[in-house]
Structures are given as structure tokens and as C-alpha cells.
Scaffold this motif. Structure first.
Motif, short mmCIF file in Angstrom:
data_model
loop_
_atom_site.label_atom_id
_atom_site.label_comp_id
_atom_site.label_asym_id
_atom_site.label_seq_id
_atom_site.Cartn_x
_atom_site.Cartn_y
_atom_site.Cartn_z
N ARG A 203 0.82 -1.21 0.00
CA ARG A 203 0.00 0.00 0.00
C ARG A 203 0.85 1.26 0.00
NH1 ARG A 203 -5.19 0.37 0.30
NH2 ARG A 203 -6.48 -1.49 0.61
N SER A 204 2.08 1.16 0.48
CA SER A 204 2.97 2.31 0.51
C SER A 204 3.59 2.62 -0.85
CB SER A 204 4.09 2.07 1.53
OG SER A 204 4.82 0.89 1.19
N SER A 205 3.42 1.71 -1.84
CA SER A 205 4.01 1.93 -3.16
C SER A 205 3.33 3.09 -3.86
CB SER A 205 3.87 0.66 -4.01
OG SER A 205 4.25 0.92 -5.35
N PRO A 206 4.11 3.95 -4.54
CA PRO A 206 3.50 5.05 -5.29
C PRO A 206 2.95 4.62 -6.64
CG PRO A 206 5.88 5.13 -5.52
CD PRO A 206 5.59 4.01 -4.57
N LYS A 208 0.82 3.45 -9.68
CA LYS A 208 -0.60 3.52 -9.98
C LYS A 208 -0.99 2.57 -11.11
CE LYS A 208 -1.08 8.34 -8.47
NZ LYS A 208 -1.46 9.71 -8.88
N THR A 209 -0.01 2.14 -11.89
CA THR A 209 -0.28 1.25 -13.01
C THR A 209 0.65 0.05 -12.95
OG1 THR A 209 1.31 2.27 -14.52
CG2 THR A 209 -0.90 3.25 -14.43
N MET A 210 0.32 -0.95 -13.74
CA MET A 210 1.15 -2.15 -13.81
C MET A 210 2.55 -1.81 -14.31
SD MET A 210 0.37 -5.70 -15.89
CE MET A 210 -1.14 -5.98 -14.96
N ASP A 211 2.64 -0.97 -15.34
CA ASP A 211 3.95 -0.60 -15.87
C ASP A 211 4.80 0.11 -14.83
OD1 ASP A 211 3.39 -1.74 -18.31
OD2 ASP A 211 2.78 0.14 -19.27
N GLU A 212 4.19 1.04 -14.10
CA GLU A 212 4.93 1.75 -13.07
C GLU A 212 5.43 0.81 -11.98
OE1 GLU A 212 2.51 4.83 -11.46
OE2 GLU A 212 2.39 5.96 -13.34
N ALA A 213 4.63 -0.20 -11.67
CA ALA A 213 4.99 -1.13 -10.61
C ALA A 213 6.11 -2.07 -11.02
CB ALA A 213 3.77 -1.93 -10.18
N LEU A 214 6.19 -2.41 -12.31
CA LEU A 214 7.12 -3.44 -12.75
C LEU A 214 8.42 -2.90 -13.33
CD1 LEU A 214 4.65 -5.97 -14.41
CD2 LEU A 214 5.65 -6.06 -12.12
N ASN A 215 8.39 -1.75 -13.96
CA ASN A 215 9.59 -1.23 -14.61
C ASN A 215 10.71 -0.99 -13.59
OD1 ASN A 215 8.16 -1.29 -16.95
ND2 ASN A 215 7.92 0.92 -17.17
N GLY A 216 11.80 -1.74 -13.76
CA GLY A 216 12.94 -1.58 -12.87
C GLY A 216 12.73 -2.14 -11.48
N ALA A 217 11.71 -2.96 -11.31
CA ALA A 217 11.36 -3.46 -9.98
C ALA A 217 11.89 -4.87 -9.76
CB ALA A 217 9.85 -3.45 -9.80
N THR A 218 11.92 -5.28 -8.50
CA THR A 218 12.13 -6.68 -8.14
C THR A 218 10.75 -7.30 -8.03
OG1 THR A 218 14.17 -6.20 -6.94
CG2 THR A 218 13.07 -8.28 -6.44
N ALA A 219 10.43 -8.20 -8.94
CA ALA A 219 9.08 -8.75 -9.03
C ALA A 219 9.10 -10.24 -8.73
CB ALA A 219 8.49 -8.50 -10.41
N VAL A 250 4.71 -13.27 1.24
CA VAL A 250 5.64 -13.25 2.37
C VAL A 250 6.88 -12.42 2.01
CG1 VAL A 250 7.14 -14.65 3.84
CG2 VAL A 250 4.82 -15.43 3.31
N GLN A 251 7.40 -12.62 0.78
CA GLN A 251 8.56 -11.84 0.35
C GLN A 251 8.25 -10.35 0.33
OE1 GLN A 251 11.79 -13.09 -0.60
NE2 GLN A 251 10.91 -14.81 0.53
N MET A 252 7.01 -10.01 -0.06
CA MET A 252 6.62 -8.60 -0.07
C MET A 252 6.50 -8.06 1.34
SD MET A 252 3.37 -6.83 -2.04
CE MET A 252 3.82 -7.63 -3.57
N GLN A 253 5.97 -8.86 2.24
CA GLN A 253 5.86 -8.44 3.64
C GLN A 253 7.23 -8.19 4.25
OE1 GLN A 253 3.66 -11.85 4.98
NE2 GLN A 253 1.71 -10.76 4.99
N LEU A 254 8.21 -8.96 3.80
CA LEU A 254 9.58 -8.81 4.31
C LEU A 254 10.35 -7.69 3.61
CD1 LEU A 254 10.58 -12.58 4.58
CD2 LEU A 254 9.94 -11.04 6.45
N GLY A 255 9.72 -7.06 2.62
CA GLY A 255 10.36 -5.97 1.91
C GLY A 255 11.39 -6.42 0.88
N LYS A 256 11.32 -7.69 0.46
CA LYS A 256 12.31 -8.23 -0.47
C LYS A 256 11.89 -8.12 -1.92
CE LYS A 256 14.42 -11.43 2.83
NZ LYS A 256 14.82 -12.84 3.10
N VAL A 257 10.60 -7.88 -2.18
CA VAL A 257 10.14 -7.67 -3.55
C VAL A 257 9.24 -6.44 -3.59
CG1 VAL A 257 10.26 -10.13 -4.10
CG2 VAL A 257 8.09 -9.16 -3.32
N ASP A 258 9.21 -5.81 -4.78
CA ASP A 258 8.41 -4.60 -4.95
C ASP A 258 7.00 -4.89 -5.45
OD1 ASP A 258 10.74 -2.93 -4.41
OD2 ASP A 258 11.43 -3.49 -6.42
#
Length: 341
Positions: A203-206, A208-219, A250-258
Motif C-alpha cells: 500500500r505504501s508503493s506510489p 498507480k499502473t502495472m507498468d509503473e509497478a514493474l519497470n525496474g522493480a524486483t518482481a 511473504v517476500q513482499m511483507q519482508l520488503g524483499k520484492v516490490d
């Protein structure tokens, strides 16, 4: 009948649907339930189909013959030789594969224990429940004639095809998308649910779209899933694969993936479990789910297709949807019953 095995610890369009899922988060279960749910996965004993509340009216009935006629004309995934809707005609006859299953006195059904509302253990009752669980028990009971001869066996996402090919399960009922590649390895029933790929972020991620979430991210995605294949085409910084899609949460909860990519229904279930994540608007790879079996088990596939037809026309499919999925998907059931186009 009860057997036992162990798996790894559990971790896996529009704008209106996105808003619907976001609204579902406000009344969802907390992450504490997730911790209980993600305890060890076990093979489960038999049990009869659970009766869902018959609050919904009878579904629109589509004759199977008409469905098969439409399926023969359907072209999916841009490949004329790969029809995701085509399967063998439904039948009530017992061929060699069905007789072999009955001879060993148990139908082993591969299921998921990591997907809230699809297939998971209720932490309050200890019972395994969900949309796919109801369907698995209905199929097993219809074929075997006795719910005590149905064995539910937990199968990791990445091992679904291997479990079938090695004879460790007879069928898989586990949010399994039908794809052209998988059709070369196993046989599928007619589709029983529409699906697409969605993205979850904290929820803290800025984003707003799938592209914004994935570009350059750890997925993150489950190994062997349609989501993994999609992420391989995206400009992510790093792709993390796990055995089961819930490991991504779980990985997202641990802050290991975006970000996590998974089926839309599974994305909604994760967001329902943990109010610290949200599902973004937008979807990719629309498809359908089916029940997988050995390619040589043609008569078993035909029997499963007959059960699916009866399950839908008799209203059980809609009741299961309204009980397990509608509170989180917030769509009418007919939107998710696959009808070949």
C-alpha cells in the motif's frame, strides 16, 4: 482415506474490477490469518462436497453440445492450432483410465493449500475449503460414487505437470491456466473459470499502473506459472520465483520484492488476507482455468467434462462462486464462467 506428504512453507478489466477488489480489502482478514494459513501443507483425506448456501438463482444453462460446437471454432492466444476451449466430448462411460482409477479404489486429486478462498485450511476449523476444493470433491464423488474414495493431495505450483506425468495424482484442480505449452504436456478439461494476470504492490508503493509497478522493480511470481512467463517479457530489475504464489506475499511483507504478479482471483485473495497490500488496475494475459490429466486418459477427461457440465447446469458452480469468491472479486458469477467466443 488419509495419506501424508509435505511441501515447502506457503508463500502467489477493467478499472471497475480494480476498484471492487480494493473495496474488498477494507473488510478482509488480517495478516494474522495468513501466518496460520501458511503453516505446513499436508495431503488431506477424503470428504464429501460441501453444500453452499443456495442464495443465488439457477445459472444460465448452456448445453454442452453448443459449447463444444463453439469451441471447435475458437482460436486463442493468436495460434490457429491451439484452442484453449477445445476438449474431448463429455461422457458418462467408464473407459480404461476410469476403470484403472476405480480398481485402485481412490481418485487422487492435486490441490492447493496456499490460496485463500480457492484452496486453503481454515485456521479456525482445521478444514480444507475453497472454490477449487468444492469442485475437486464434487468431481471425485461423481466418478468414484463414494466421497471416502477421494484423496486430496497438496501440489506445489511448479510441480503440477510433473505430479500428473509421474502418476502421483490422477487430476489437478488447482487454479491451473490452460496454455498452448501445457496442452502439449497434459490433457485439460473444458475451461471452468476465466482468469487474467494482475499485480499486487504494498500500500505504501506510489505505483498507480502495472507498468509503473514493474519497470525496474524486483518482481515475484510462482515458478512455472503464467505470471512468470509474463514477467520475463517485462523490464523488471530482478525476477524472483517461488514454489507457491503465497510465498511472494511473504517476500513482499519482508520488503524483499516490490511487486507480485499472479492470477486475478489469487491476487484478490492475497489482498483479502493482508490489508497492507493492494491490487493495481490493469490486467494482462486473459485466459481460462481447466482441470489437468494425463494426455492418454481420454475417457477420464470425458468423465470430468460431464461432471463440470452437470456442476454448472445444476447450480453448484454458481453457489460455490457466490460463497467463496464473490465477496472478494465482486463480480457476478456469469462473468467468470468461460463461454467460447
Amino acid at each position: 482415506m488419509v495419506t501424508s506428504t509435505s511441501t515447502s512453507t506457503s508463500t502467489s478489466t477493467d478499472r471497475n474490477r480494480g476498484r471492487g477488489r480494493a473495496a474488498a480489502l477494507r473488510g478482509a482478514r488480517t495478516a494474522a490469518a495468513l501466518a496460520l494459513l501458511a503453516s505446513g501443507a499436508l495431503v488431506l483425506g477424503a470428504g464429501g462436497p460441501q453444500e453452499s448456501s443456495p442464495t443465488a438463482g439457477a445459472p444460465r444453462q448452456v448445453p454442452l453440445a453448443a459449447q463444444q460446437e463453439q469451441a471447435g471454432q475458437s482460436e486463442q492466444s493468436g495460434q490457429a492450432d491451439c484452442d484453449l476451449y477445445r476438449s474431448v466430448p463429455a461422457s458418462t462411460e467408464d473407459g480404461p483410465a476410469v476403470k484403472a482409477v476405480k480398481a485402485k479404489r481412490s481418485l487422487v486429486v492435486g490441490i492447493d493449500l496456499n490460496s485463500y478462498r480457492w484452496g486453503s485450511r481454515n485456521p479456525n476449523t482445521g478444514q480444507v475449503e475453497g472454490f477449487d476444493i468444492d469442485l475437486a470433491r464434487a468431481i471425485g464423488t461423481a466418478i468414484m460414487g463414494d466421497p471416502e474414495k477421494v484423496v486430496l493431495k497438496a501440489v506445489p505450483t511448479a510441480d503440477r505437470i510433473k505430479f500428473i506425468q509421474e502418476g502421483r495424482v490422477d487430476i489437478i484442480v488447482r487454479t491451473m491456466s490452460i496454455t498452448c505449452e501445457r496442452l502439449e504436456q497434459v490433457s485439460f478439461s473444458r475451461p471452468y473459470f476465466t482468469t487474467s494476470q494482475r499485480v499486487l504492490v504494498p500500500r505504501s508503493s506510489p505505483a498507480k499502473t502495472m507498468d509503473e509497478a514493474l519497470n525496474g522493480a524486483t518482481a515475484c511470481a510462482a515458478s512455472g506459472s503464467s505470471a512468470e512467463e509474463e514477467l520475463k517479457t517485462r523490464p523488471v530489475k530482478q525476477l524472483i520465483t517461488v514454489q507457491n504464489h503465497l510465498d511472494c506475499l511473504v517476500q513482499m511483507q519482508l520488503g524483499k520484492v516490490d511487486a507480485t504478479m499472479t492470477d486475478d482471483g489469487l491476487a484478490a485473495s492475497q489482498a483479502a488476507q493482508d490489508q497492507t497490500v493492494r491490487v493495481l488496475d490493469g490486467e494482462v494475459r486473459p485466459g481460462v482455468m481447466g482441470i489437468a490429466m494425463l494426455k492418454t486418459s481420454t475417457d477420464l477427461t470425458a468423465r470430468v467434462n460431464q461432471v463440470l457440465n452437470d456442476y454448472y447446469t445444476g447450480g453448484s458452480w454458481r453457489r460455490a462462486y457466490d460463497t467463496w469468491l464473490k465477496p472478494y472479486l465482486l463480480d457476478d458469477a456469469d462473468r467468470h464462467w468461460p463461454t467460447p467466443r
